[in-house]
Write an enzyme that holds these catalytic residues in place. Structure first.
Site, PDB file in Angstrom:
ATOM      1  N   THR A 223       0.840  -1.193   0.000  1.00 18.44           N
ATOM      2  CA  THR A 223       0.000   0.000   0.000  1.00 18.44           C
ATOM      3  C   THR A 223       0.878   1.246   0.000  1.00 18.44           C
ATOM      4  OG1 THR A 223      -0.098   0.077   2.420  1.00 18.44           O
ATOM      5  CG2 THR A 223      -1.781  -1.236   1.294  1.00 18.44           C
TER       6      THR A 223
ATOM      7  N   GLU B 249      -5.802  -3.199  -1.878  1.00 22.20           N
ATOM      8  CA  GLU B 249      -6.394  -4.353  -1.208  1.00 22.20           C
ATOM      9  C   GLU B 249      -7.533  -4.995  -1.994  1.00 22.20           C
ATOM     10  OE1 GLU B 249      -5.026  -1.582   2.215  1.00 22.20           O
ATOM     11  OE2 GLU B 249      -5.656  -1.437   0.116  1.00 22.20           O
TER      12      GLU B 249
ATOM     13  N   LYS C 229     -12.981  19.011  10.348  1.00 20.29           N
ATOM     14  CA  LYS C 229     -13.972  19.318  11.382  1.00 20.29           C
ATOM     15  C   LYS C 229     -13.728  20.729  11.900  1.00 20.29           C
ATOM     16  CE  LYS C 229     -16.751  17.176  14.905  1.00 20.29           C
ATOM     17  NZ  LYS C 229     -17.003  15.950  15.688  1.00 20.29           N
TER      18      LYS C 229
ATOM     19  N   TRP D  28     -18.701  19.126  10.032  1.00 13.35           N
ATOM     20  CA  TRP D  28     -17.827  18.475   9.066  1.00 13.35           C
ATOM     21  C   TRP D  28     -17.850  19.202   7.726  1.00 13.35           C
ATOM     22  CZ3 TRP D  28     -14.406  15.278  10.837  1.00 13.35           C
ATOM     23  CH2 TRP D  28     -14.688  14.458  11.922  1.00 13.35           C
TER      24      TRP D  28
END
Length: 536
Positions: A185, A328, A438, A443
């Site tokens: 990754t 993945e 935030k 948000w």
């Protein structure tokens, strides 16, 4: 009662012998335009498997590549897994420190590399005693090598006799689960983790993503993976092209817009795939060339803006099709585009659908989970939660047992993406969980804010990140790259944006850059931008 079908294994060896016998007259084409028939390529692959045996590379050993997209790299792509070794593709943009860590962690026995990477390897050679052999691909320059651990690729091929048997026949039924590939990754949230693909998962990924109505590669196609071969098997396109018998154009190390546009026009490419930053850079060069053969342009890695997709449809007649995936997920989990039910929609509604990441590929399951409660949320196009996925080409764990917290108790993969799924199964990303901002207890979606900024005609690239704030905790900062001939001022960007977002979403700063830094896989590097905002 069990069925009475033959339990023959799903293996890359079958893909190899299929292209060798059925499509020997089709071609893999290198960056300089040189074609090699799949028949001649397959003969070299057979020699390479024997060369690996001569080097005493054991079954199951990790065989790494540090190379661009070219025909010899494709030979290693086939030879390693069909001889029951494990192909480990290394990111060519890694620093020496990251390279040493990943090679050591994987336990690589052999590394195949382009000659241009020799200076980097020399700096860390003493820290990699576990690599017994370094095999250097030729580039037409000086043949001198550092020491006896290094080999000339062509010398190995010339000295080896081609394996003459059937690779597919050497696999038993259970061996379809043998490891075939290893990819790490990007490590944006910690140390990179290894994802270990099996023969079975790779073949199923090919069958699922190459189906008609998705990528749908056929023998008549000419496929150009601009996406690097080190990045999750180039989104499966090399193996997909082999399975279908399609011609494969490999662009080498250069992502120069003129070079890529010339390849597309000269070889009548029908299918191409790249990250949005490449598509943005490439468009001006394509506008002056015959692109009438193109039928599918695939974008992934980060969001493709509706403006960019529309610009391609206007200029070359083909929009950019969204996709979603991750290392993945082998990596393709969803592919966008319109379906028959959208035929009667007006243009605005069709563009809205096309802007979604798409519907899950066959055999991939998706669910949306409330981040705080862990409850499953409805697929109503409004409920936002973490996207979790499961399926036969989705990782069930990481190499060497790391990252167990990346999976749920019932075996689903945590993607870290916030998303909605509508009643027709269309996935739409809202943000990465770690990229949400935030501010004052509310948000702000960096993805939605970026999309709003990108509607300004002079904005070529944009990335929004959070900066710490003493009162509001976090506030958004926008980094933008303007078109070369633009004279837009920051205040004009603010005015443009004020009509499209809530006032408290307005970035505290707009920082104009010549270029936005990229990750090793060509995505905009938000981590580098965040670091640039930290006090010295």
């Amino acid at each position: 009662m069990d069925g009475l079908m033959q339990p023959r294994p799903l293996t890359i060896a079958h893909l190899f012998e299929r292209v060798e016998t059925l499509f020997a007259d089709k071609h893999v084409i290198d960056a300089d335009g040189t074609p090699t028939s799949y028949g001649a390529w397959a003969h070299r692959v057979r020699r390479l498997t024997s060369a690996l045996t001569a080097l005493d590379v054991a079954p199951g050993a990790r065989v790494a590549t540090l190379a661009a997209n070219h025909r010899r790299h494709l030979e290693v792509y086939a030879a390693v897994p069909i001889s029951k070794r494990v192909l480990h593709t290394l990111n060519v943009r890694l620093s020496a420190e990251h390279l040493v860590h990943i090679i050591e962690h994987a336990g690589d026995d052999v590394v195949f590399l382009d000659r241009r990477h020799l200076p980097l390897i020399r700096t860390c050679l003493d820290r990699l005693p576990g690599v017994r052999h370094w095999v250097v691909f030729p580039d037409g320059t000086d043949h001198a090598l550092p020491n006896a651990r290094f080999h000339h690729y062509e010398d190995l091929i010339t000295a080896a006799r081609a394996f003459e048997g059937s690779f597919e026949a050497t696999f038993s039924g259970p061996e379809e689960n043998l490891a075939a590939g290893l990819c790490y990754t990007s490590g944006t949230t910690g140390r990179p983790k290894g994802v270990l693909y099996s023969h079975r998962s790779t073949v199923l990924h090919c069958l699922g993503t190459m189906a008609a109505g998705l990528i749908g590669i056929s023998e008549r196609d000419v496929v150009l993976p601009v996406v690097p071969m080190f990045h999750a098997n180039a989104w499966g396109l090399p193996y997909g092209a082999l399975m279908a018998g399609a011609d494969l154009v490999l662009p080498g190390p250069s992502a120069d817009r003129v070079h890529l546009a010339d390849l597309i026009a000269r070889h009548r490419v029908t299918v191409a795939a790249a990250v949005p930053t490449v598509w943005t850079d490439l468009l001006p060069a394509l506008q002056t060339r015959d692109c009438s053969w193109l039928r599918l342009l695939l974008g992934g890695g980060s969001a493709v803006t509706p403006q960019l997709s529309a610009a391609y449809e206007a200029a070359v007649g083909v929009p950019i099709t969204h996709s979603w995936g991750m290392t993945e997920v082998s990596p393709v989990g969803a592919i966008g585009g319109l379906r028959s039910r959208h035929d009667d929609l007006d243009d605005d509604a069709r563009r809205h659908v096309a802007a979604a990441q798409g519907r899950p590929a066959p055999l991939v399951n998706m669910r949306i989970m409330d981040v705080e409660t862990g409850e499953r949320l409805p697929h109503d196009g409004r409920s936002v939660g973490e996207l979790q996925v499961a399926g036969p080409w989705v990782a069930g764990g990481y190499f060497a047992g790391e990252g167990a917290d990346g999976f749920t108790a019932d075996g689903w993969l945590h993607t870290g993406d916030l998303a909605t799924v509508d009643e027709h199964g269309y996935l739409r990303l809202v943000d990465r969980i770690k990229d949400l901002i935030k501010s004052g207890g509310e948000w702000i979606s960096s993805v939605e804010l970026e999309a709003a900024i990108a509607t300004h005609p002079d904005v070529e690239q944009v990335a929004v990140v959070a900066r710490d704030h003493p009162r509001w905790v976090e506030r958004p900062v926008a980094f933008v790259v303007l078109r070369a001939d633009a004279d837009t001022a920051v205040e004009q960007l603010r005015e443009h944006l004020s009509r499209r977002i809530a006032s408290w979403w307005m970035p505290d700063d707009f920082i104009v850059l010549d270029t936005i830094p990229l990750t090793g896989t060509g995505k905009l590097s938000k981590q580098a931008l965040r670091e640039s905002l930290r006090p010295a």
